[in-house]
Enzyme design. Sequence first.
Site, short mmCIF file in Angstrom:
data_model
loop_
_atom_site.label_atom_id
_atom_site.label_comp_id
_atom_site.label_asym_id
_atom_site.label_seq_id
_atom_site.Cartn_x
_atom_site.Cartn_y
_atom_site.Cartn_z
N VAL A 292 5.49 28.68 103.71
CA VAL A 292 4.15 28.59 103.09
C VAL A 292 3.70 27.27 102.78
O VAL A 292 2.78 26.74 103.09
CB VAL A 292 3.99 29.41 101.81
CG1 VAL A 292 2.72 29.40 100.98
CG2 VAL A 292 3.92 31.17 102.19
N ALA A 293 4.94 26.56 102.25
CA ALA A 293 4.63 25.11 101.69
C ALA A 293 4.49 24.10 102.78
O ALA A 293 3.70 23.25 102.96
CB ALA A 293 6.06 24.73 100.92
N ILE A 295 3.45 25.28 105.92
CA ILE A 295 2.01 25.32 106.67
C ILE A 295 0.75 24.93 105.79
O ILE A 295 0.63 24.91 104.72
CB ILE A 295 1.63 27.09 106.77
CG1 ILE A 295 2.84 27.56 107.66
CG2 ILE A 295 0.35 27.35 107.25
CD1 ILE A 295 2.80 28.98 107.59
N GLU A 297 -2.17 25.58 104.76
CA GLU A 297 -3.27 26.56 104.95
C GLU A 297 -4.48 26.23 104.29
O GLU A 297 -5.68 26.78 104.75
CB GLU A 297 -2.66 27.91 103.96
CG GLU A 297 -2.34 27.45 102.44
CD GLU A 297 -1.13 27.03 102.24
OE1 GLU A 297 -0.89 26.92 100.72
OE2 GLU A 297 -0.56 26.42 103.01
N ASP A 339 -35.94 4.16 119.47
CA ASP A 339 -37.66 3.99 119.53
C ASP A 339 -37.95 2.57 118.70
O ASP A 339 -37.34 2.35 118.05
CB ASP A 339 -38.40 4.89 119.09
CG ASP A 339 -38.32 6.16 119.99
OD1 ASP A 339 -37.89 6.02 121.13
OD2 ASP A 339 -38.67 7.40 119.51
N ASP A 643 -39.21 11.49 119.65
CA ASP A 643 -39.93 12.03 119.00
C ASP A 643 -41.14 13.13 119.52
O ASP A 643 -41.33 14.17 119.11
CB ASP A 643 -40.92 11.25 117.86
CG ASP A 643 -41.68 9.97 118.69
OD1 ASP A 643 -41.61 10.19 119.90
OD2 ASP A 643 -42.04 9.20 118.21
N ASN A 709 4.97 17.15 103.28
CA ASN A 709 5.71 18.36 103.89
C ASN A 709 7.02 17.86 104.67
O ASN A 709 8.11 18.57 104.34
CB ASN A 709 4.74 19.05 104.48
CG ASN A 709 3.96 19.83 103.83
OD1 ASN A 709 3.70 19.84 102.72
ND2 ASN A 709 3.00 20.58 104.59
N ASN A 737 3.51 23.22 96.22
CA ASN A 737 2.52 23.51 97.30
C ASN A 737 1.26 23.63 96.59
O ASN A 737 0.16 23.08 97.27
CB ASN A 737 2.85 24.59 98.00
CG ASN A 737 2.09 24.90 99.27
OD1 ASN A 737 1.85 24.15 99.99
ND2 ASN A 737 1.46 26.04 99.41
N ASP A 741 -0.85 20.65 98.11
CA ASP A 741 -1.56 21.24 99.09
C ASP A 741 -3.18 21.59 98.71
O ASP A 741 -4.16 21.34 99.31
CB ASP A 741 -1.01 22.58 99.91
CG ASP A 741 -1.53 22.62 101.16
OD1 ASP A 741 -2.44 21.80 101.63
OD2 ASP A 741 -0.97 23.27 102.19
P1 ATP Z 1 -42.08 4.06 120.75
O1 ATP Z 1 -41.85 4.55 122.21
O2 ATP Z 1 -41.18 2.87 120.46
O3 ATP Z 1 -42.33 4.82 119.67
P2 ATP Z 1 -44.92 3.78 121.40
O4 ATP Z 1 -45.47 4.40 120.10
O5 ATP Z 1 -45.49 2.42 121.74
O6 ATP Z 1 -43.49 3.15 121.11
P3 ATP Z 1 -45.73 6.02 122.81
O7 ATP Z 1 -46.14 6.56 121.62
O8 ATP Z 1 -45.28 6.65 123.90
O9 ATP Z 1 -44.91 4.84 122.39
O10 ATP Z 1 -47.29 5.24 123.30
C1 ATP Z 1 -47.30 4.42 124.38
C2 ATP Z 1 -48.53 3.73 124.55
O11 ATP Z 1 -49.45 4.51 124.63
C3 ATP Z 1 -48.67 2.45 123.47
O12 ATP Z 1 -47.97 1.29 123.38
C4 ATP Z 1 -50.05 2.40 123.45
O13 ATP Z 1 -50.43 1.49 124.27
C5 ATP Z 1 -50.27 3.93 123.90
N1 ATP Z 1 -50.95 4.75 122.52
C6 ATP Z 1 -50.26 4.98 121.68
N2 ATP Z 1 -51.04 5.94 121.03
C7 ATP Z 1 -52.08 6.17 121.33
C8 ATP Z 1 -53.36 6.77 121.09
N3 ATP Z 1 -53.23 7.61 120.11
N4 ATP Z 1 -54.16 6.93 122.01
C9 ATP Z 1 -54.19 6.08 123.13
N5 ATP Z 1 -53.26 5.64 123.42
C10 ATP Z 1 -52.05 5.36 122.48
#
Ligand code: ATP
Length: 905
Positions: A292-293, A295, A297, A339, A643, A709, A737, A741
Site C-alpha cells: 500500500v505504501a 503504490i 494510490e 488572428d 472565430d 517510496n 504513507n 502520499d
Molecule cells: P483577422 O483575421 O485578423 O481577424 P480581419 O478581421 O481583417 O482579420 P476578416 O474578418 O476575415 O478578417 O475580414 C477580412 C476583410 O474583410 C477585412 O480586412 C475587411 O477588408 C473586410 N471586412 C471585414 N469586416 C467587414 C464587414 N463587416 N463588411 C464588409 N467587409 C468587411
Amino acid sequence: MSSLNTEQKPEQINSKWFTDEIDVLFSKLSTSRLGLNENDAKKISIKHGKNIIHDGVKESIFKLLLEQFKNLLIVILIIAAGISALIDQPVEALAIIIIVLLAGVLGFVQEYQAEKAIDSLKKMAAHTATVIRNGIERVIPAEDLVQGDVVFIKAGDQIPADLRLIEVINLKTDEASLTGESTAVNKHAKSINTNKIPIGDQKNMVFMGTNVTYGKGVGVVVATGMNTEFGKIAMLLRDTENRKTPLQNNLNSLGKKIGIYAIIIAIIMSVLGFFQGYPILSMVIWGVAVAVAIIPEALPAVVTISIALGVRRMVKKKALIRKLPAVETLGATNIICTDKTGTLTQDEMTARLFYINNNVYEISGAGYSPNGTFSSKGSDVEPEKEINLKFVLELGALCCDTTLHKYDDGYKIVGDPTEGSIVVAAAKAGVDLSKHKQSDFNRIYEIPFSSETKRMTTVNLFNGEKKYVISKGALEVILKSCKLFLIKDEIIELNESLRKDILKVANDMGEKALRVLAIAFKPHFEDNYNNIENNLIFGGLIGMIDPPRPEVKLAIKKCESAGIKPIMITGDNEVTAVAIAKELGIMKYGKSISGNELEDLNEEEFDKVVEHTDVYARISPSHKLKIVNALMKKGNIVAMTGDGVNDAPALKKADIGVAMGIKGTDVSRDAADMILTDDNFASIVSAVEEGRSIFQNIRKYLVYLLGGNFGTVIGMMLALAFTLPIPLKAVQILFINFLMDGLIAIALGVEPTELGLMKNKPRNVKEGILNKDALKFIALVGVLIGLITMGVFSYALNIGLSDEKAETLFFATLIFSRLFNGLSCRSLVNPSMSMNPFNNIPLLSSILISVLFTYAVISFEIFREAFHTVKLTGVEWLLAIGCSIIVLISTEIYKYIKKIKTVTD
Ligand code: ATP
C-alpha cells in the site's frame, strides 16, 4: 443517458409546427414577434424545465466514497487487521483501520473536489442565445430558453433549441449532426402543407445542435431540452469534455506497473521477514502495508486536481479549457498562429481617413462618440458642403448591421467594430440614419459578409425612393467589381490610372497601420437580385485605426524568451498587417505572404517558407488549414486561433485550437480546445505558462513520491539483507504513507507557477513526464533516504540502544527525510530557499501537521502502544532531524551543479 420520458412534457409535443401559419403559431404558443415577457418565460421554465440535454446519471457521493475502499489490498488489509485485532493486537489493528479509513476519506474529498472543479468548468463553456424578452433584444444562457421565445440566429451560431422560422435572409444550416446530411440546407419561413415529412425536409424549422452556416433568421422556440429532436436521439452534451488526458492514462498505467512491482517487493520482503522468525499473520499485514505504501494510490487524484486547479487558474487568466488533453499539449506549444483583429489589436475601430473625389479627408474624435470633425489639407471643412462626403458615408452606414447607442457612460455600438467606425464616421458627417425606415434602415436584400468573400452587399431603399446596391469590403475585391468612379458631380470611367491612385492611397493608409475598407454602389432598377455585385461605382475608402492591445507587446516578448514563435494570420491586407506586426515585434524573419501568393505555392515550396513567415495576410479560413498542416508536419506543436464558422477545421486540426469567447461563433468554439474569454493574445501566453506549470507540478509530485517510496524500500531492504530487525511496523508504514502520499504529495501538485518558467524552451513532447533528469533526481533521493535511515538505524543498534528505540529513530528519520525531500521538490531546478514558503500554504500546513503528528505518536503515551514507538530524547530528535537534512542539502547541491552545467553548456 437518462431516460427520455422523465423530462417529456405533453404540452411540448407537437411535431407539426411546420404546418402552422405564423399567426397560428404565435397564438398556439401565446407569444408574438416581440417575444415573451420575463415573468411568462420564468413560469414556462418552471413548468417545462431547463433547456438542457442530460448527459447521463451522475455518480452518487456515496458511491464515490465506496469506490475508495474497492481496492483489493485495502480489503485484505482491513480483514487482516480485523483478525489481528481479535487475536492479540487490538490497539495496533484499530490504528491501522482508522488510518485506512482516514486515507479513504481523504481520497474521496480529493476526488470530489476534482469532480466539482470540472463540473464548474463545464458550466462556463455553456452556450448563449439572443432573444427578445420584454420587447428588448437580450443575450441569455441557452439553458434559459423556453417555448415561445423569439430567437435571432446568424452564421456561426449553434441553434439553441428547436425553432420554427418566422423570418429568414439567405439562411443555410448544417444539419449533419442530426440527419447525417452534410450539404447545407436552405431554409425558408413559409408554412408547409403536408402532414408528415422527415426532419431533413422541414425547411421552415431549425433544430437544436445544428449550425447556421450562412445568412440569418428569426425563429420561435417550439421545443426545448430533451423534447427537441436532438434530445430525442439523445446525443451527448457537447460542452467541456472530461475524458482522461493522455497523461492521465499514461500515469494510470504507470501506477498499475508500480502496483505490480510493489506486490512483488512486498511478497519478497514478508517472506524474508517470515524466515527471520516473524509470525505469519503479522507478515501478511506488514506485506500488504508495504505494498500500500509503495503504490501511489493518490496518483489519479493528484493529477486530476493539479489539472483541474491549473485549469481554474487559467479561467482567471481568461482562458477556458474545453478539452482537458489540451492542457498537457499547451505547455509544449512552440508556435502560436494568431488572428490580428481583436486578438492582437483592441478591435475598437475609429475611422481616421476618408477618401472620396480623389481627395483624402482626416477625421478627428475618439472612440465611438459621434463628436468629431473633418479636415482636408490641414483645414477643417463642413461635411455638408463637401460634395459626396455625406452621401457615400450614408451609403456605407446603410450597408452595416451595426448600430450606435448612447448610454449613461457614453456611446457604444451593438455589432461589429469595423462597421461601428463607419456608422460613427457617418454620424460625424451629420448623417441621420433614423430618417430611413427602421427595419435595418430599409434593407430589401442582402448578401452577408463572409471571411471568404471579404465583402458585404445590400440593396436599400434610399429616402424611401430610389433603390441602391451598396457593397463594402476589402479594396481588391470591391475594386474588381467597379467599372465607374464617383468624382464630384460626375460618374466617370474607372480607368487604370484612377485604379493606381486608389491603390496608392490605400497603401499609404495601410503603412500607417490603418485598416482599409472600400465602399461602392449603384442605383438598382430591377426586381431581381442576380449579379448585383457587378458594374459598381467606386465611392470611397475608409481608413480606420485599430490600436494594438497594450499587453500584447509584453506577451510577445515572453513568447520569445520561452522559445515560442507567434505568427500573425489575418484576413486584413498585407501592408496593414505588416505595419502592426512590426509595431508588436512579430517580424522576426521579416517575411510576409498573402493568401494569393500562398495559393500559387506547391506543397514543397510552401514547406520551405512556412516556418519562416511572420505574417500571412488576406487569408481565407481554408488557407489556415493548409498552414497548420504544414507547420505540424514539421513536428511543431501549434496553437491556432479562429472565430468564424469556417475556421472550425483548422481549429480541430491544430494541437491547440483557440476560439474567441466574445467575437467567436458557436461553431468555432465547439471545435476549439480552449476559449479566450477576452479574445486576447496575451491570455494564450498566460495559458501556455499555466500548462507548463501543471506539467511541472505533476512531475514534482512524482519525483517526490517515487523518490520517497524508493528510499523507504531501500532502507527496509538493507535492514532485511543485513538480518537486522524489521525497522518499521505495518502501522508505522501506513501512518507515513497517509502523511506523505496523502497530504504532502497533493500539496506539491498545487504548487503555484514557478518563476522563470517562460525562460525555458518548450518541453519536448516525445519526452515522457519522467524524463532523464526526473529519474536521476528520484534515484538520488531514493539512495540518500535509504542510506540515511539505515545508517541511523544500524548506528542506534550498534551503540546498544533497544530495538524499539532504533526503530523509532528509523521511523522519525524517514519522516523528516521525506519532509525535507518535499521541500526540495518544490522546484526541481531552483533553490527551495528562494521560494516563498507562504506561496504554498497547503504544503506548509501539511508539513506542520506531519511534524505535530509524528511528535504526538512518539511522545504521547496514549499513541505509543498503537504505533510501537518509544520516547526520544532531545539528542535523539536532533540526530534524526540532523541526518535527515542531508537530503535537502544534497539535492540543493545537485540542483546547483546542474544549473551551472546547463549555463556552461
Ligand atoms: P483577422 O483575421 O485578423 O481577424 P480581419 O478581421 O481583417 O482579420 P476578416 O474578418 O476575415 O478578417 O475580414 C477580412 C476583410 O474583410 C477585412 O480586412 C475587411 O477588408 C473586410 N471586412 C471585414 N469586416 C467587414 C464587414 N463587416 N463588411 C464588409 N467587409 C468587411
